[in-house]
Design an enzyme around this catalytic site. Structure first.
Site, PDB file in Angstrom:
ATOM      1  N   HIS A 186       0.249   3.327   1.942  1.00  0.00           N
ATOM      2  CA  HIS A 186      -1.150   3.142   1.502  1.00  0.00           C
ATOM      3  C   HIS A 186      -1.325   3.568   0.041  1.00  0.00           C
ATOM      4  O   HIS A 186      -1.509   4.749  -0.241  1.00  0.00           O
ATOM      5  CB  HIS A 186      -2.096   3.960   2.392  1.00  0.00           C
ATOM      6  CG  HIS A 186      -2.243   3.385   3.767  1.00  0.00           C
ATOM      7  ND1 HIS A 186      -3.193   2.437   4.074  1.00  0.00           N
ATOM      8  CD2 HIS A 186      -1.548   3.598   4.907  1.00  0.00           C
ATOM      9  CE1 HIS A 186      -3.081   2.099   5.348  1.00  0.00           C
ATOM     10  NE2 HIS A 186      -2.082   2.783   5.877  1.00  0.00           N
TER      11      HIS A 186
ATOM     12  N   CYS B 209       0.325  -2.132   4.577  1.00  0.00           N
ATOM     13  CA  CYS B 209       0.532  -1.657   5.944  1.00  0.00           C
ATOM     14  C   CYS B 209       0.459  -2.829   6.943  1.00  0.00           C
ATOM     15  O   CYS B 209       1.307  -3.695   6.923  1.00  0.00           O
ATOM     16  CB  CYS B 209      -0.458  -0.533   6.275  1.00  0.00           C
ATOM     17  SG  CYS B 209       0.042   0.445   7.721  1.00  0.00           S
TER      18      CYS B 209
ATOM     19  N   GLU C 297      -3.848   3.201  -1.756  1.00  0.00           N
ATOM     20  CA  GLU C 297      -5.251   3.552  -2.049  1.00  0.00           C
ATOM     21  C   GLU C 297      -5.573   5.026  -1.830  1.00  0.00           C
ATOM     22  O   GLU C 297      -6.587   5.523  -2.325  1.00  0.00           O
ATOM     23  CB  GLU C 297      -6.202   2.675  -1.218  1.00  0.00           C
ATOM     24  CG  GLU C 297      -6.233   2.948   0.269  1.00  0.00           C
ATOM     25  CD  GLU C 297      -5.128   2.265   1.086  1.00  0.00           C
ATOM     26  OE1 GLU C 297      -5.271   2.196   2.311  1.00  0.00           O
ATOM     27  OE2 GLU C 297      -4.117   1.818   0.485  1.00  0.00           O
TER      28      GLU C 297
END
EC number: 6.3.5.2
Length: 525
Positions: A181, A85, A183
């Site tokens: 993202h 990002c 994660e």
């Protein structure tokens, strides 16, 4: 014994709410990592000697003056770099690409990216295929700005309808950027991408696992403490319990645990702590029954913050008194965990926010002159729990719902009295027992009962009674920053209410709290 810190990843934090999640994911893959503020020096990075670097997300705009940048050394250190990002945007900008401010074109939430070319980071990964046979991936976006031109040597790896560079790579230098993202769980194969980066691209071995962490911790404790004695404030909570077990394994009877029963614990909790750690595990425990002392100190005090301070102060006084009796103790053990360390460190530039102080033994007197032992300071909470299981602590104790440091002191609204605590303990035990019976306990994130200092009319048999009110509270949350009230079945709530009113003499009314966070907090005080 293999060195669990031999291979490691450095994560630079630009202020994203997801940054700690990246670190937890890398650890889950089995690789040690540390989270540092973005403004670290070249010397610090060299000393840490990471096998790879991750540039995390952040709320700033790369296009703004004085916005955070990665240290230039990141790109000359000769190790793989992954920008996520904001991390991808600053990588692009710093290496000669371009970033433009998003004007109503940001992407927030679910998105599907189309793969344009092969990349090591995405090897063998696809969620679907489009009509042209191109692989598609389900990801989670959260960005306003976007890369409009990639640096020399990079190729576009993926795109969306509004974002021409959803992923980019310079395979030769092993620099990768993703606008989404990986994660968060909404990116379906995010863990595989992070695994490719840490294990395949950075060449790390997956040495970071509970059994190795325990071995390493015991080795380090023996080295640090030698033949000295250690004192630990044992609360029965997850962190102090795991510290107690690690120290017990490392130094045995040279550990003295001080368990302070403040009269603000759950039903039978003091007995359970003494039985488990004293009788079952054979630890050396001093049991201090200080209920009257705490209640006397809080007499007449209704303000929540003042109550917290009193509870903290009295605990420190008692712990200080007990530690003086352990004249041979040279070390104080604490259950500090990695998020505490991150929060305390902040950022040299002051970009990090100051988080509230923890109700821990942190406020102990300066004149204690004891060395500090913090065996959990590298670990996240989920890792502490896994280690606890490996050390033989029971699952239901390690995975029970959070309980505030000041205990019932902040669940009895207003002034705290023994009568109120006793009523609340019994009502709360019924609520928790029924949640377990109905297989709902693990489906809610936190559940508890609150004592309200108001009386309400009730009818029992032919008589009227004028007794106290309690409120049940149950919430569902991912991170405890926001929460929804749990939609528990009506018949279940009815059963809990009936049991409390019939079995706890002194309570005539039970209500259910249907407030979300925000605007309400999870705890009432």
């Amino acid at each position: 014994m293999s060195d669990i810190h031999e291979h490691k990843i450095l994560i630079l934090d630009f202020g994203s709410q997801y940054t700690q999640l990246i670190a937890r994911r890398i650890r889950e893959i089995g690789v040690y990592c540390e989270l540092w503020a973005w403004d670290v020096t070249e010397a610090q990075i060299r000393e840490f000697a990471p096998n790879g670097i991750i540039l995390a997300g952040g709320p700033e705009s790369v296009t703004a003056e004085n916005s955070p940048r990665a240290p230039e050394y990141v790109f000359t250190a000769g190790v793989p770099v992954l920008g996520i990002c904001y991390g991808m945007q600053t990588m692009s900008e710093q290496l000669g690409g371009k970033v433009i401010q998003g004007v109503g074109e940001g992407e927030f939430g679910y998105a599907q990216i189309e793969m344009l070319t092969d990349s090591l980071l995405f090897k063998g990964i696809e969620d679907a295929v489009n009509s042209e046979g191109k692989p598609l991936l389900d990801v989670w976006m959260s960005h306003g700005d976007k890369v409009s031109a990639i640096p020399e040597g990079f190729v576009a790896v993926a795109k969306t309808d509004t974002c021409p560079f959803a992923a980019m790579a310079n395979e030769e230098k092993q620099f990768f950027g993703v606008q989404f993202h990986p994660e968060v769980t909404h990116t379906r194969q995010g863990m595989r991408m992070l695994s490719h980066f840490a294990l395949d691209i950075c060449g790390c071995a997956a040495n970071w696992k509970p059994s190795s962490i325990i071995e390493d911790a015991i080795e380090r404790l023996k080295k640090q403490i030698g033949d000295d004695e250690v004192i630990l404030g044992l609360s029965g909570g997850v962190d102090s319990s795991v510290v107690a077990m690690l120290l017990h394994r490392a130094i045995g009877k040279k550990l003295t645990c001080v368990f302070v029963d403040n009269g603000l614990l759950r039903l039978n909790e003091a007995e359970q702590v003494m039985e488990m750690f004293g009788d079952h595990f054979g630890l050396n425990i001093i049991h201090v029954d200080a209920e009257n002392r705490f209640l006397d100190a809080m007499k007449g005090e209704a303000d929540p913050e003042a109550k917290r301070k009193i509870i903290g102060r009295v605990f420190v006084e008692i712990f200080d008194e007990e530690s003086k009796k352990c004249a041979n103790a040279k070390w104080l053990a604490q259950g500090t965990i990695y998020p505490d360390v991150i929060e305390s460190a902040g950022s040299a530039t002051g970009k990090a926010h100051v988080i509230k102080s923890h109700h821990n033994v942190g406020g102990l007197p300066d004149d204690m002159e004891l060395g500090l032992v913090e065996p959990l300071r590298e670990l996240f909470k989920d890792e502490v729990r896994k280690i606890g299981l490996e050390l033989g602590l029971p699952y239901n104790m390690l995975y029970r719902h959070p309980f505030p440091g000041p205990g019932l002191g902040v669940r009895v609204l207003g002034e705290v009295k023994k009568e109120y605590c006793d009523l609340l303990r019994r009502a709360d035990a019924i609520f928790i027992e029924e949640l377990h019976k109905a297989d709902l306990y693990n489906k809610v994130s936190q559940a508890f009962t609150v004592f309200l200092p108001v009386r309400s009319v009730g009818v029992m048999g032919d008589g009227r009674k004028y007794d106290w009110v309690v409120s049940l509270r149950a919430v569902e949350t991912v991170d405890f920053m926001t929460a929804h009230w749990a939609h528990l079945p009506y018949d279940f709530l009815g059963r809990v209410s009936n049991r409390i009113i019939n079995e706890v003499d002194g309570i005539s009314r039970v209500v259910y709290d249907i407030s979300g966070k925000p605007p309400a907090t999870i705890e009432w005080e």
